[in-house]
Write a protein that holds these residues in place. Structure first.
Motif, PDB file in Angstrom:
ATOM      1  N   ASP A 694       0.850  -1.191   0.000  1.00  0.00           N
ATOM      2  CA  ASP A 694       0.000   0.000   0.000  1.00  0.00           C
ATOM      3  C   ASP A 694       0.889   1.246   0.000  1.00  0.00           C
ATOM      4  O   ASP A 694       1.589   1.524   0.974  1.00  0.00           O
ATOM      5  CB  ASP A 694      -0.908  -0.009   1.232  1.00  0.00           C
ATOM      6  CG  ASP A 694      -1.843   1.195   1.243  1.00  0.00           C
ATOM      7  OD1 ASP A 694      -1.908   1.905   0.214  1.00  0.00           O
ATOM      8  OD2 ASP A 694      -2.487   1.420   2.285  1.00  0.00           O
ATOM      9  N   ASP A 696      -0.276   4.385  -0.666  1.00  0.00           N
ATOM     10  CA  ASP A 696      -1.059   5.608  -0.485  1.00  0.00           C
ATOM     11  C   ASP A 696      -0.455   6.581   0.524  1.00  0.00           C
ATOM     12  O   ASP A 696      -0.453   7.797   0.296  1.00  0.00           O
ATOM     13  CB  ASP A 696      -2.488   5.258  -0.059  1.00  0.00           C
ATOM     14  CG  ASP A 696      -3.280   4.653  -1.215  1.00  0.00           C
ATOM     15  OD1 ASP A 696      -2.725   4.586  -2.329  1.00  0.00           O
ATOM     16  OD2 ASP A 696      -4.429   4.244  -0.992  1.00  0.00           O
ATOM     17  N   SER A 720      -3.145   9.134  -4.952  1.00  0.00           N
ATOM     18  CA  SER A 720      -1.949   8.564  -4.318  1.00  0.00           C
ATOM     19  C   SER A 720      -0.685   8.924  -5.092  1.00  0.00           C
ATOM     20  O   SER A 720      -0.734   9.230  -6.281  1.00  0.00           O
ATOM     21  CB  SER A 720      -2.076   7.040  -4.242  1.00  0.00           C
ATOM     22  OG  SER A 720      -2.081   6.470  -5.541  1.00  0.00           O
TER      23      SER A 720
END
Length: 799
Positions: A694, A696, A720
């Protein structure tokens, strides 16, 4: 006046001695030209002396100032006869000046010349002699000369005469003592930058533009020699010229106004003395705008100094040329249209040739010294200064022992001439630039510059400014992958500075840096660590890595050490207080036994490199990450036993994480999301990873490398990693899809999908806004009909 005059000035004294001939004589001598003139003159029945005849024979040029009564002087006629005799031998030039006479009267011996010959006949001079004099005078009258009369501006015409004499004599040729090797291609490139065509062997200016070129490079590389060579090819094409040598020394001794005065005096052909620099600049700007000048400025310090010497190009006439030599590449920073040329050291074959010319006056070495000559060319890395100095010293001896000792010395230390030249340059660096220079020479040559930046930043060394300055001085180069590169001869010099540091040549433990493997071991094993040592690098090139062991308390006492490189050494025990100022710990291949026993404090660490070590998911050292609040770089390259990343505490401000080559890594800990300051993530070769972590939270991420992973799909959330500039996914054999979410990467300029298994590309990749460079080489499954495919695999040139 020179000891051997090159110009013979002939004139009839009563006509021109106190007027024009004196003026011409002074103009020639002020230009540095040796001139002989008959001070007394010969009249009546006096015979011309053999010494006078000899002066004509030894001169390269004769200038007869032919006035109305010139032929009435017996000495003038004898001189004319001798001039023509020398002319016929093709080693002599005659430049006649027709001073208020018609050249046709001289050619045909009419008017006052006819009357003069009748008088000589009446005085008893035989016809044969008179005919010989007439023939000589007629020959001179047919030559191209300079007519002087009321409508001719004498001062300007005299300058033209002086200029022609200089061209013939090449009095402005600069002395180039060193034999030249490999300069032809350099000269051609510089000539092109100056807008000259040298196709037929002669320099011909293209257009009437003014040009400036900078020749820069490290000390001793031959910048001045090359600049002189170009100057000698061009100077005859200009109204006036100036060569200012060793400018820095002159400025240090007498100030910049002294250099300005010399420049003005050269260009004006008359001594000028200004007391203030601004006055000199104002004079140049006002008086030289109509002159086509050639100026060579040798050893300019910076662009401020250049501006103080020549101002702007438009201060001089059209077609003017300024050649500048400097160690710095940024001297021309404020001059539009100026060109630069970097002069590098010689290639091996040219270096050997130059050395042989100095040592043997041949282009290749005799068989007896062939091996030594080749090794000398290699040891000096083609630096002309070193090749010249060593070659000249060895030319005086043919004793093999002296040759072998010289080779051995050069392979471990700089030649003294190189040391002096480099030292002079090194001393001009600011203190922080010197520190970074020595760090690179001892530890970081060939390393990614972005890594040591963090340590230098922490020590307030201003690395961006310092590296730029070192690069401008040609002391370091920056490679394609941002690695810092330093030539071996400079690296050797830097390490020699450390060896001679603080007069502690025999006490290595008192130096600031220790980078000699044997001496480092002696310090560690002998427990000689002291507060002087700020950086210590243990590095092995002889295969002994991993076989070196000692206890940690043996490095106790290195309280000031900010850099510690241990290179697979087996260290047992704990570090005690040696880590109190440690900023960079480079312990590649550290043994597992250390992990359970070390008492290493990480609170001040900025860089931690544990590449090729045995760290595992449960390594006890990970517990100390919570202390590493200043840690910016974590390198775990090649840690084959690592199957999962450690737990990253929220307090971390890590910016660079390198997991390259961790082939068994298959799990990214959820705490990875705590790395919100990450700007660089490298997971190249992590074959066990099948999906992206991830990303983000990584709002500042700029570079992502996932080459060789098992990732199957690339997909991003809207909003993102907007700052991501580079995404490399080469050789991802399982990658079959990249979604249109790529459009969310607003800053992406580079995308590589080489060798992937993707079938199609998202439409957004083909838009003008996304990304400037996209590469899909060897993507065998990619459909030819995929939208926008025509722009792939090449660089798109758009705004």
């Amino acid at each position: 006046m020179s000891s051997q005059p090159k110009v013979f000035l002939s004139f009839r004294g009563p006509d021109t001695r106190r007027h024009f001939s004196d003026f011409l004589y002074n103009m020639l001598t002020n230009a540095g030209i040796g001139v002989f003139r008959d001070e007394e003159g010969l009249e009546g029945g006096k015979e011309i002396t053999p010494q006078l005849i000899q002066q004509i024979k030894q001169s390269k040029i004769s200038i007869p100032v032919i006035s109305k009564e010139y032929a009435s002087s017996k000495s003038c006629l004898v001189e004319s006869e001798q001039m023509v005799e020398c002319l016929d031998k093709k080693d002599h030039t005659i430049i006649p000046i027709f001073y208020y006479v018609d050249p046709s009267d001289v050619r045909y011996c009419k008017g006052s010349f006819e009357s003069a010959f009748l008088k000589h006949k009446n005085r008893g001079i035989n016809d044969s002699q008179i005919n010989s004099w007439k023939c000589a005078l007629q020959r001179i009258g047919k030559l191209k000369g300079y007519p002087f009369h009321e409508k001719v501006y004498h001062a300007e015409a005299t300058k033209q005469i002086v200029h022609e004499v200089q061209q013939i004599l090449k009095t402005k040729d600069l002395i180039v003592m060193a034999p030249l090797v490999g300069v032809d291609s350099h000269v051609q490139e510089i000539m092109a930058k100056l807008k000259f065509d040298c196709g037929n062997g002669r320099a011909v200016k293209i257009g009437d533009t003014s040009e400036m070129v900078l020749i820069y490079g490290i000390p001793g590389v031959g910048k001045t020699v090359l600049a002189k060579y170009v100057y000698n090819k061009l100077h005859h094409l200009y109204d006036t010229c100036s060569f200012l040598e060793k400018i820095q020394q002159e400025i240090e001794d007498k100030g910049i106004v002294s250099v300005q005065n010399q420049l003005i005096s050269d260009l004006y052909n008359y001594a000028r003395e200004f007391k203030y620099s601004d006055d000199a600049l104002n004079y140049m700007q006002s008086w030289f705008h109509a002159k086509k000048v050639l100026i060579l400025l040798d050893d300019v310090k910076d662009h401020e100094q250049l501006s103080a010497l020549v101002g702007d190009l438009d201060w001089f006439g059209l077609g003017s040329t300024i050649i500048v030599t400097s160690q710095r590449a940024d001297v021309l920073i404020r001059i539009d249209g100026a060109e630069s040329f970097v002069l590098r050291t010689l290639e091996q074959d040219k270096a050997l040739q130059l050395f042989c010319r100095h040592a043997f006056e041949e282009d290749s070495p005799p068989e007896k010294f062939k091996e030594e000559s080749i090794r000398i060319a290699a040891a000096t890395e083609g630096l002309p200064l070193a090749l010249e100095s060593v070659g000249k010293s060895l030319s005086k001896t043919k004793r093999r022992r002296e040759w072998t000792e010289t080779v051995t010395a050069l392979e471990v230390a700089s030649h003294e001439s190189v040391w002096k030249a480099f030292s002079k340059s090194y001393k001009t660096l600011k203190e922080k630039e010197q520190e970074i220079f020595l760090d690179i020479a001892c530890f970081f040559n060939g390393k990614d510059k972005r890594i040591p930046y963090y340590m230098w930043d922490d020590r307030n060394y201003m690395p961006a400014l310092s590296i730029r300055s070192l690069h401008a001085r040609s002391l370091v180069e920056i490679g394609e992958n941002k690695e810092i590169c330093m030539r071996g001869i400079l690296k050797m010099f830097g390490r020699e500075i450390v060896e001679r540091e603080r007069e502690y040549e025999r006490e290595p433990c008192k130096r600031q840096r220790l980078c000699n493997g044997e001496k480092v071991l002696n310090v560690l094993r002998g427990r000689k660590g002291t507060v002087y040592v700020e950086a210590l690098g243990l590095e092995f090139t002889d295969g002994s890595a991993g076989n070196i062991s000692f206890k940690c308390d043996q490095i106790d006492g290195l309280q000031k050490s900010s850099f510690l490189k241990l290179d697979q050494a087996d260290i047992r025990g704990n570090f005690g207080d040696c880590d109190s100022s440690l900023r960079w710990l480079d312990w590649r291949g550290c043994p597992k036994i250390f992990y359970d026993n070390a008492n290493l404090t990480w609170q001040n660490l900025v860089i931690l490199d544990l590449s090729w070590s045995q760290v595992q998911e449960d390594w006890s050292g990970w517990e100390h990450l919570v202390e590493a609040r200043k840690l910016k770089v974590l390198k775990l390259t090649g840690c084959l036993q690592l199957t999962a990343t450690p737990k990253f505490p929220p307090s971390m401000e890590l910016e660079r994480l390198v997991l390259e080559g961790c082939s068994n890594l298959s799990f990214i800990h959820p705490s990875f999301g705590n790395l919100t300051k990450l700007v660089y993530l490298n997971m190249k070769g992590c074959g066990g990873l099948s999906e992206l972590p991830d990303l983000d939270p990584m709002t500042g991420l700029k570079e992502l490398v996932i080459d060789g992973t098992s990732i199957t799909r690339i997909d991003f959330q809207e909003g993102s990693i907007r700052k991501l500039k580079s995404l490399s996914a080469r050789d991802c054999k399982h990658l079959i899809e990249i979604t249109d979410s790529i459009r969310y990467l607003e800053s992406l300029t580079y995308l590589s999908l080489d060798g992937s298994e993707i079938h199609a590309l998202p439409q957004s990749i083909g838009s003008p806004e996304k990304p400037k460079t996209t590469s899909v080489k060897n993507c065998g499954r990619l459909s030819v009909t995929s939208q926008g495919l025509q722009v792939y695999s090449r660089r798109r040139k758009h705004a």
